[in-house]
Design an enzyme around this catalytic site. Sequence first.
Site, mmCIF file in Angstrom:
data_model
loop_
_atom_site.group_PDB
_atom_site.id
_atom_site.type_symbol
_atom_site.label_atom_id
_atom_site.label_comp_id
_atom_site.label_asym_id
_atom_site.label_seq_id
_atom_site.Cartn_x
_atom_site.Cartn_y
_atom_site.Cartn_z
ATOM 1 N N HIS A 75 -1.901 0.641 -9.374
ATOM 2 C CA HIS A 75 -2.442 -0.230 -8.484
ATOM 3 C C HIS A 75 -3.115 -1.550 -9.281
ATOM 4 O O HIS A 75 -4.542 -1.680 -9.149
ATOM 5 C CB HIS A 75 -3.464 0.545 -7.469
ATOM 6 C CG HIS A 75 -3.572 -0.241 -6.389
ATOM 7 N ND1 HIS A 75 -3.999 0.229 -5.048
ATOM 8 C CD2 HIS A 75 -3.859 -1.590 -5.944
ATOM 9 C CE1 HIS A 75 -4.016 -0.753 -4.244
ATOM 10 N NE2 HIS A 75 -3.946 -1.913 -4.612
ATOM 11 N N GLU A 110 -4.148 7.988 -4.317
ATOM 12 C CA GLU A 110 -4.483 7.201 -5.476
ATOM 13 C C GLU A 110 -5.796 7.828 -6.009
ATOM 14 O O GLU A 110 -6.751 7.726 -5.255
ATOM 15 C CB GLU A 110 -4.691 5.793 -5.308
ATOM 16 C CG GLU A 110 -3.212 5.237 -4.931
ATOM 17 C CD GLU A 110 -3.237 3.531 -4.905
ATOM 18 O OE1 GLU A 110 -4.168 3.178 -4.944
ATOM 19 O OE2 GLU A 110 -2.120 3.199 -4.370
ATOM 20 N N ARG A 154 0.655 -0.980 -0.132
ATOM 21 C CA ARG A 154 -0.100 0.081 -0.122
ATOM 22 C C ARG A 154 0.976 1.156 -0.134
ATOM 23 O O ARG A 154 1.979 1.157 0.548
ATOM 24 C CB ARG A 154 -0.950 0.095 1.333
ATOM 25 C CG ARG A 154 -2.016 -0.924 1.161
ATOM 26 C CD ARG A 154 -3.221 -0.450 0.345
ATOM 27 N NE ARG A 154 -4.382 -1.381 0.364
ATOM 28 C CZ ARG A 154 -4.492 -2.401 -0.514
ATOM 29 N NH1 ARG A 154 -3.516 -2.766 -1.420
ATOM 30 N NH2 ARG A 154 -5.559 -3.209 -0.434
#
Length: 328
Positions: free
Chosen positions: A284, A265, A236
């Site tokens: 991601h 993000e 993360r």
Amino acid sequence: MQRVFSTKVLRSDLEERLAELGVYTRWREEGPMPREFLLEEMAKADALITGGLRIDETLLSQAKALRVVSTTSVGYDHFDIAAMRRHGVVGTHTPGVLDDTVADLAMALVLATARRIVELDGWVRQGRWTKGFDESLFGVDVHHRTMGILGMGRIGEAVARRAHYGFGMNVLYHSRSRHPHAEASVHAVYASFDELLRQSDFVVLLTPLTPATIGLMNRDAFAKMKPSAIFINVSRGKTVVEEDLFQALQSGQIRAAGLDVFVTEPTPTDNPLLSLPNVVASPHIGSATQATRDDMDRLAVDNLIAVLEGRFEDARIVPELQDLVKEL
Ligand code: NAP
């Protein structure tokens, strides 16, 4: 009759299964779902299926009937565990079905950074391949080097298998506990956090985001890595202090970084990390193949139905809330 609310579009066969429970709703209009719609639905829902909605006190205090939140991801750092416990809401996730897909992406970032694939792709497209190729454009080897895995869990072990069997790499790992299976199957060697950073040619971060791992990779940690080492983050974004990583990359303290996750993000295009040629970025996409996302969604639906039907043993309940079901 159960009311299920989803914050994401699911495959039609999965939505049909949820609809069979009673009432199934999701946002079906154009544009993003308004917060008022979310709160109205949460006030009625028995179960929620979501990709990454923050489940906190504000939301849970509106959701008087809610019994289960099923996330379509393995990571569940968007769950406020204490608040869910207070409200007696079970949380489930999707471990296992995405390990190989995420491990493939980790290796893709290892190879892309080591062999400068993205940078040199740009070089070719810009018409700069006019004659020979001098050593300033050489990469570094992956095979037979040392990979250090921070977080030897399900995905960490899938990365270790690829590193050991595919590339003949030495594997070091660091976790909260020892992993005898990884030690036996891929000869992974346990190392302290500092030792792993000092010895590894590739440091691959695969811990969950928790209070203990926020900012784990910071200035001090990067200072312990070799100047020739490459850092890969598939965990993360907040496990890394991005300013410190930028400094380490820009100053040559480490060689390169492959990043699938970012503090914010989507990451803004003016993120300084994106200005560096020795950074390879992906949005991601660790688990983002059709087959794996389908498996994750299916597992999330199975989990949700299992909890609503009281078959807790069939649901992948997050470890911190497993004892909650005894009280339900
Ligand atoms: P997992 O099986 O639970 O493995 C996590 C590992 O991290 C465990 O080995 C655990 O140690 C270790 N760990 C936890 N806290 C630690 C700490 N403070 N210091 C050192 N090690 C620590 O989880 P997984 O299924 O492999 O998934 C790992 C993470 O990958 C997820 O939580 C998610 O954040 C991320 N992920 C990202 C993507 C993506 O698209 N980029 C996709 C999927 C998952 P112990 O074994 O000792 O408990």
